[in-house]
Write a protein that holds these residues in place. Structure first.
Motif, PDB file in Angstrom:
ATOM      1  N   PHE A 160       0.954  -1.031  -0.048  1.00 13.89           N
ATOM      2  CA  PHE A 160      -0.061   0.056   0.049  1.00 13.89           C
ATOM      3  C   PHE A 160       1.613   0.963  -0.154  1.00 13.89           C
ATOM      4  CE2 PHE A 160      -1.776   3.229   2.598  1.00 13.89           C
ATOM      5  CZ  PHE A 160      -2.679   3.770   2.299  1.00 13.89           C
ATOM      6  N   ILE A 161       0.580   2.293  -1.212  1.00 11.51           N
ATOM      7  CA  ILE A 161       1.178   3.490  -1.101  1.00 11.51           C
ATOM      8  C   ILE A 161       0.670   4.492  -0.274  1.00 11.51           C
ATOM      9  CG2 ILE A 161       2.480   5.107  -2.423  1.00 11.51           C
ATOM     10  CD1 ILE A 161       3.030   2.295  -4.557  1.00 11.51           C
ATOM     11  N   SER A 162      -0.969   5.066  -1.207  1.00 13.61           N
ATOM     12  CA  SER A 162      -1.337   6.300  -0.398  1.00 13.61           C
ATOM     13  C   SER A 162      -2.346   6.203  -0.804  1.00 13.61           C
ATOM     14  CB  SER A 162      -0.633   7.140  -1.190  1.00 13.61           C
ATOM     15  OG  SER A 162      -0.598   6.786  -2.452  1.00 13.61           O
ATOM     16  N   LEU A 163      -3.580   7.277  -0.386  1.00 14.26           N
ATOM     17  CA  LEU A 163      -4.664   6.789  -0.016  1.00 14.26           C
ATOM     18  C   LEU A 163      -5.341   8.519  -0.257  1.00 14.26           C
ATOM     19  CD1 LEU A 163      -7.698   5.334   0.308  1.00 14.26           C
ATOM     20  CD2 LEU A 163      -7.533   6.279   2.107  1.00 14.26           C
ATOM     21  N   ALA A 164      -6.445   8.785  -1.279  1.00 15.07           N
ATOM     22  CA  ALA A 164      -6.942  10.084  -1.384  1.00 15.07           C
ATOM     23  C   ALA A 164      -8.525  10.182  -2.029  1.00 15.07           C
ATOM     24  CB  ALA A 164      -6.137  10.552  -2.532  1.00 15.07           C
ATOM     25  N   ARG A 165      -9.296  10.677  -1.593  1.00 11.26           N
ATOM     26  CA  ARG A 165     -10.861  10.617  -1.728  1.00 11.26           C
ATOM     27  C   ARG A 165     -11.034  11.714  -2.764  1.00 11.26           C
ATOM     28  NH1 ARG A 165     -12.055  12.733   3.236  1.00 11.26           N
ATOM     29  NH2 ARG A 165     -12.384  15.224   2.015  1.00 11.26           N
ATOM     30  N   LYS A 166     -11.899  10.684  -3.662  1.00  9.33           N
ATOM     31  CA  LYS A 166     -11.813  11.127  -5.149  1.00  9.33           C
ATOM     32  C   LYS A 166     -13.393  12.303  -4.811  1.00  9.33           C
ATOM     33  CE  LYS A 166     -12.344   9.530  -9.312  1.00  9.33           C
ATOM     34  NZ  LYS A 166     -12.191   8.409 -10.591  1.00  9.33           N
ATOM     35  N   SER A 167     -14.041  11.576  -3.978  1.00  7.05           N
ATOM     36  CA  SER A 167     -15.436  12.440  -3.543  1.00  7.05           C
ATOM     37  C   SER A 167     -16.333  11.506  -3.272  1.00  7.05           C
ATOM     38  CB  SER A 167     -16.489  12.613  -5.087  1.00  7.05           C
ATOM     39  OG  SER A 167     -16.652  10.660  -5.678  1.00  7.05           O
ATOM     40  N   SER A 168     -17.107  12.370  -2.181  1.00 16.39           N
ATOM     41  CA  SER A 168     -17.931  12.220  -1.727  1.00 16.39           C
ATOM     42  C   SER A 168     -19.772  13.015  -1.430  1.00 16.39           C
ATOM     43  CB  SER A 168     -18.052  12.319  -0.118  1.00 16.39           C
ATOM     44  OG  SER A 168     -16.774  12.016   0.173  1.00 16.39           O
ATOM     45  N   ARG A 169     -20.540  12.113  -1.550  1.00 19.35           N
ATOM     46  CA  ARG A 169     -22.218  12.179  -1.627  1.00 19.35           C
ATOM     47  C   ARG A 169     -23.349  11.978  -1.269  1.00 19.35           C
ATOM     48  NH1 ARG A 169     -21.192   8.684  -5.320  1.00 19.35           N
ATOM     49  NH2 ARG A 169     -23.167   7.913  -6.762  1.00 19.35           N
ATOM     50  N   MET A 170     -23.955  12.855  -0.813  1.00 19.17           N
ATOM     51  CA  MET A 170     -24.907  12.569  -0.412  1.00 19.17           C
ATOM     52  C   MET A 170     -25.894  11.600  -1.908  1.00 19.17           C
ATOM     53  SD  MET A 170     -27.370  11.723   2.655  1.00 19.17           S
ATOM     54  CE  MET A 170     -27.894  12.153   3.589  1.00 19.17           C
ATOM     55  N   ASN A 171     -26.573  10.123  -1.169  1.00 18.03           N
ATOM     56  CA  ASN A 171     -27.155   9.307  -2.208  1.00 18.03           C
ATOM     57  C   ASN A 171     -28.592   8.540  -1.144  1.00 18.03           C
ATOM     58  OD1 ASN A 171     -28.399   7.864  -4.836  1.00 18.03           O
ATOM     59  ND2 ASN A 171     -26.518   6.693  -4.462  1.00 18.03           N
ATOM     60  N   PHE A 172     -29.300   8.398  -2.256  1.00 16.37           N
ATOM     61  CA  PHE A 172     -30.385   7.701  -1.984  1.00 16.37           C
ATOM     62  C   PHE A 172     -31.113   6.919  -2.506  1.00 16.37           C
ATOM     63  CE2 PHE A 172     -35.356   7.211  -1.358  1.00 16.37           C
ATOM     64  CZ  PHE A 172     -35.018   7.107   0.051  1.00 16.37           C
ATOM     65  N   ASP A 173     -31.256   5.847  -2.147  1.00 18.20           N
ATOM     66  CA  ASP A 173     -32.063   4.851  -2.986  1.00 18.20           C
ATOM     67  C   ASP A 173     -33.267   4.248  -2.193  1.00 18.20           C
ATOM     68  OD1 ASP A 173     -30.476   2.709  -1.304  1.00 18.20           O
ATOM     69  OD2 ASP A 173     -29.651   2.239  -2.742  1.00 18.20           O
ATOM     70  N   LYS A 174     -33.858   3.034  -2.760  1.00 19.31           N
ATOM     71  CA  LYS A 174     -34.955   2.232  -1.828  1.00 19.31           C
ATOM     72  C   LYS A 174     -34.716   1.369  -1.218  1.00 19.31           C
ATOM     73  CE  LYS A 174     -38.510   2.852  -5.485  1.00 19.31           C
ATOM     74  NZ  LYS A 174     -39.483   2.677  -6.505  1.00 19.31           N
ATOM     75  N   LYS A 175     -33.714   0.620  -1.189  1.00 24.08           N
ATOM     76  CA  LYS A 175     -32.930  -0.145  -0.358  1.00 24.08           C
ATOM     77  C   LYS A 175     -31.830  -0.199   1.016  1.00 24.08           C
ATOM     78  CE  LYS A 175     -29.950  -4.097  -0.707  1.00 24.08           C
ATOM     79  NZ  LYS A 175     -29.218  -5.627  -1.829  1.00 24.08           N
ATOM     80  N   HIS A 176     -31.271   0.927   0.332  1.00 25.59           N
ATOM     81  CA  HIS A 176     -30.634   1.532   1.645  1.00 25.59           C
ATOM     82  C   HIS A 176     -30.967   3.100   2.848  1.00 25.59           C
ATOM     83  CE1 HIS A 176     -27.064  -1.494   0.856  1.00 25.59           C
ATOM     84  NE2 HIS A 176     -27.509  -1.293  -0.361  1.00 25.59           N
TER      85      HIS A 176
END
Length: 100
Positions: free
Chosen positions: A42-58
């Protein structure tokens, strides 16, 4: 009365930054475990995106996408992608890579 709304907005922004930091820590933990189980470096980690989502299952939930850099042979590096739904891993996508 409007001071209460300002305080609420400041508290929500503060909570959001703490929540994103916690998700990043969970992502690092999941990627470290995944790389150790697959014998990868493992070398590095970066967040690409974060968003709020809604679906019927979750229902309503946060979806975060992280890019991570790894190596299979210790010389070259590759970019993989991991998607988290809340604190749980939803999927890991990795390109073909060289191994020792």
């Amino acid at each position: 009365m409007e001071n209460i709304y300002y305080l609420l907005i400041v508290c929500l922004i503060f909570w959001y930054f703490i929540y994103l930091r916690k998700i990043s820590e969970y992502a690092r933990s999941h990627i470290n475990t995944y790389c150790n189980s697959e014998n990868l470096q493992f070398i590095s980690l970066a967040r690409k995106s974060s968003r709020m989502n809604f679906d019927k299952k979750h229902g309503p939930h946060w979806v975060s996408i992280f890019e991570f850099e790894f190596s299979g042979d210790g010389e070259s590096s590759y970019l993989g992608e991991m998607q988290l739904r809340g604190y749980k891993v939803d999927g890991v996508n990795m390109p073909p890579y060289k191994i020792n």
